[in-house]
Design a protein around this motif. Structure first.
Motif, mmCIF file in Angstrom:
data_model
loop_
_atom_site.group_PDB
_atom_site.id
_atom_site.type_symbol
_atom_site.label_atom_id
_atom_site.label_comp_id
_atom_site.label_asym_id
_atom_site.label_seq_id
_atom_site.Cartn_x
_atom_site.Cartn_y
_atom_site.Cartn_z
ATOM 1 N N ALA A 81 -32.245 21.129 -42.764
ATOM 2 C CA ALA A 81 -31.674 19.890 -43.301
ATOM 3 C C ALA A 81 -29.712 19.180 -43.502
ATOM 4 C CB ALA A 81 -31.689 21.491 -44.680
ATOM 5 N N VAL A 82 -29.058 20.423 -42.190
ATOM 6 C CA VAL A 82 -27.753 19.997 -43.131
ATOM 7 C C VAL A 82 -26.964 19.527 -41.195
ATOM 8 C CG1 VAL A 82 -27.357 21.690 -45.307
ATOM 9 C CG2 VAL A 82 -26.535 22.003 -42.775
ATOM 10 N N ARG A 83 -27.748 19.480 -40.268
ATOM 11 C CA ARG A 83 -27.352 19.167 -39.188
ATOM 12 C C ARG A 83 -27.432 17.712 -39.234
ATOM 13 N NH1 ARG A 83 -26.077 21.595 -34.226
ATOM 14 N NH2 ARG A 83 -26.988 23.939 -34.850
ATOM 15 N N PRO A 84 -26.472 16.970 -38.510
ATOM 16 C CA PRO A 84 -26.140 15.396 -38.928
ATOM 17 C C PRO A 84 -27.664 15.120 -38.222
ATOM 18 C CG PRO A 84 -24.046 15.876 -38.149
ATOM 19 C CD PRO A 84 -25.058 16.720 -38.355
ATOM 20 N N ARG A 85 -28.295 14.071 -37.944
ATOM 21 C CA ARG A 85 -29.530 13.269 -37.188
ATOM 22 C C ARG A 85 -29.674 12.039 -37.333
ATOM 23 N NH1 ARG A 85 -34.285 15.990 -35.969
ATOM 24 N NH2 ARG A 85 -36.257 14.483 -35.275
ATOM 25 N N PRO A 86 -28.109 11.279 -36.542
ATOM 26 C CA PRO A 86 -27.725 9.396 -36.548
ATOM 27 C C PRO A 86 -29.230 9.306 -36.326
ATOM 28 C CG PRO A 86 -26.533 11.007 -34.814
ATOM 29 C CD PRO A 86 -27.086 11.978 -35.984
ATOM 30 N N THR A 87 -29.296 7.964 -36.742
ATOM 31 C CA THR A 87 -30.585 7.137 -36.514
ATOM 32 C C THR A 87 -30.426 6.371 -35.466
ATOM 33 O OG1 THR A 87 -29.694 4.828 -37.514
ATOM 34 C CG2 THR A 87 -31.093 6.818 -38.750
ATOM 35 N N VAL A 88 -31.350 5.835 -34.658
ATOM 36 C CA VAL A 88 -30.660 4.445 -33.477
ATOM 37 C C VAL A 88 -29.753 3.582 -33.747
ATOM 38 C CG1 VAL A 88 -31.793 2.933 -31.660
ATOM 39 C CG2 VAL A 88 -32.865 5.185 -32.262
ATOM 40 N N GLY A 89 -29.992 3.422 -34.878
ATOM 41 C CA GLY A 89 -29.661 1.998 -35.490
ATOM 42 C C GLY A 89 -27.350 2.551 -35.455
ATOM 43 N N ASP A 90 -27.499 3.940 -36.575
ATOM 44 C CA ASP A 90 -26.192 4.919 -36.131
ATOM 45 C C ASP A 90 -25.435 5.031 -34.537
ATOM 46 O OD1 ASP A 90 -26.212 4.736 -39.106
ATOM 47 O OD2 ASP A 90 -27.489 7.117 -38.369
ATOM 48 N N LEU A 91 -26.161 5.300 -33.754
ATOM 49 C CA LEU A 91 -26.224 5.690 -32.788
ATOM 50 C C LEU A 91 -25.545 4.190 -31.959
ATOM 51 C CD1 LEU A 91 -27.906 8.515 -31.084
ATOM 52 C CD2 LEU A 91 -26.258 8.467 -31.873
#
Length: 311
Positions: free
Chosen positions: A26-36
């Protein structure tokens, strides 16, 4: 560590493992492809590739600096999290901005199965299947198959060490280096430092025992455990790619990591070992602005640049 309070040292136990996994997801960042992609600075794709025979497919997150032509060297990376937590996406922003952009380096991060839902040999076989696929499709990915470094942190460092052993014993593909950051190597959990740092380190022997048990089940501590499950069990460390190993002096993994570097030297191999004074497990993540953390990141960068240049 005093600034983080007691919560930073709360161990993972069999009783709280499921809730800790839920919290981490729930808390660990999971950036999207767009974010990356960072506004076009990086080319990023998610790939679904065949896993081990009879197993599930493996997800890889592939990234490279945008606008850089020619085949690039590759860092094939495995995330940390004690084999029980973490994801392939959260580690990429730092890897891309600190290493990929500066060194013109491609990065592939592998989403391996987490224990206890996926037990040994599942996670390391996920990593091997993804690695073999990437090497076989290097031309399509714009990667130089002769310049691949395997790397990871904590559990990911242990998987990178296991992958180096697997590729040696299966006859390839062959990485040119192994970047082992505070690697998790020994299921026996009985070194001096594991006892010395009990109840003190952010990842202590209670958490370590919980994680290894989740990964190995009844095989944890068995005399005949393969080195691909716990690389500290290896009796032959010859013929491995050059290693970079770093660890804190005040962490659970100190003694097993120092012993692994020493065993590589005794086998005639190359290893660069750094023991960061006063560093606890994950010190550079918890305190990224500390002088010690900056020194550790700089040393890793220099080794990576050197291994890529030498190759």
């Amino acid at each position: 560590m005093a600034g983080f309070g007691d919560e930073a040292r709360d161990p993972v136990t069999p009783e709280n493992l499921a809730s800790r996994q839920e919290l981490d997801a729930a808390v660990r960042p999971r950036p999207t492809v767009g974010d990356l992609r960072a506004g076009g600075r990086f080319e990023v794709d998610e790939l679904r590739v065949p896993g081990a025979p009879g197993g599930r497919d493996v997800t890889l997150v592939s990234a490279r600096p945008a606008g850089v032509s020619g085949p690039l060297p590759l860092l094939y990376y495995m995330h940390g999290g004690g084999m029980i937590m973490g994801n392939a996406w959260s580690v990429l922003p730092q890897l891309l901005h600190e290493w990929a952009a500066t060194l013109e380096l491609a990065v592939v991060s592998v989403e391996y199965g987490l224990a206890p839902q996926v037990q040994y040999p599942g996670p390391v076989e996920d990593c091997y299947a993804g690695f073999a696929w990437v090497a076989a499709h290097a031309d399509d990915l714009g990667i130089d198959a002769d310049r691949i470094v395997v790397g990871g942190k904590s559990a990911g460092g242990g998987l990178a060490a296991a992958l180096a052993l697997l590729t040696r014993d299966r006859g390839g593909p062959t990485p040119i280096g192994q970047l082992l950051l505070c690697p998790m190597l020994d299921d026996r959990n009985d070194t001096f430092s594991s006892h010395q740092m009990a109840g003190v380190d952010t990842w202590d022997r209670t958490s370590n025992a919980t994680a290894w048990q989740a990964l190995l089940g009844d095989r944890c501590g068995a005399e005949d455990l393969p080195p691909y499950a716990a690389p500290a069990r290896a009796t032959d460390l010859s013929g491995l790619p050059p290693a970079y190993i770093d660890v804190g002096s005040a962490e659970t993994f100190r003694d097993e990591d120092v012993a692994y570097a020493n065993a590589i030297w005794q086998a005639g191999g190359r290893a660069e070992l750094h023991v960061w004074p006063g560093g606890f497990h994950g010190f550079d993540t918890f305190a990224p602005q500390a002088a010690l953390s900056e020194d550790a990141r700089a040393a890793r960068f220099r080794w990576l640049r050197r291994i890529l240049t030498q190759s």
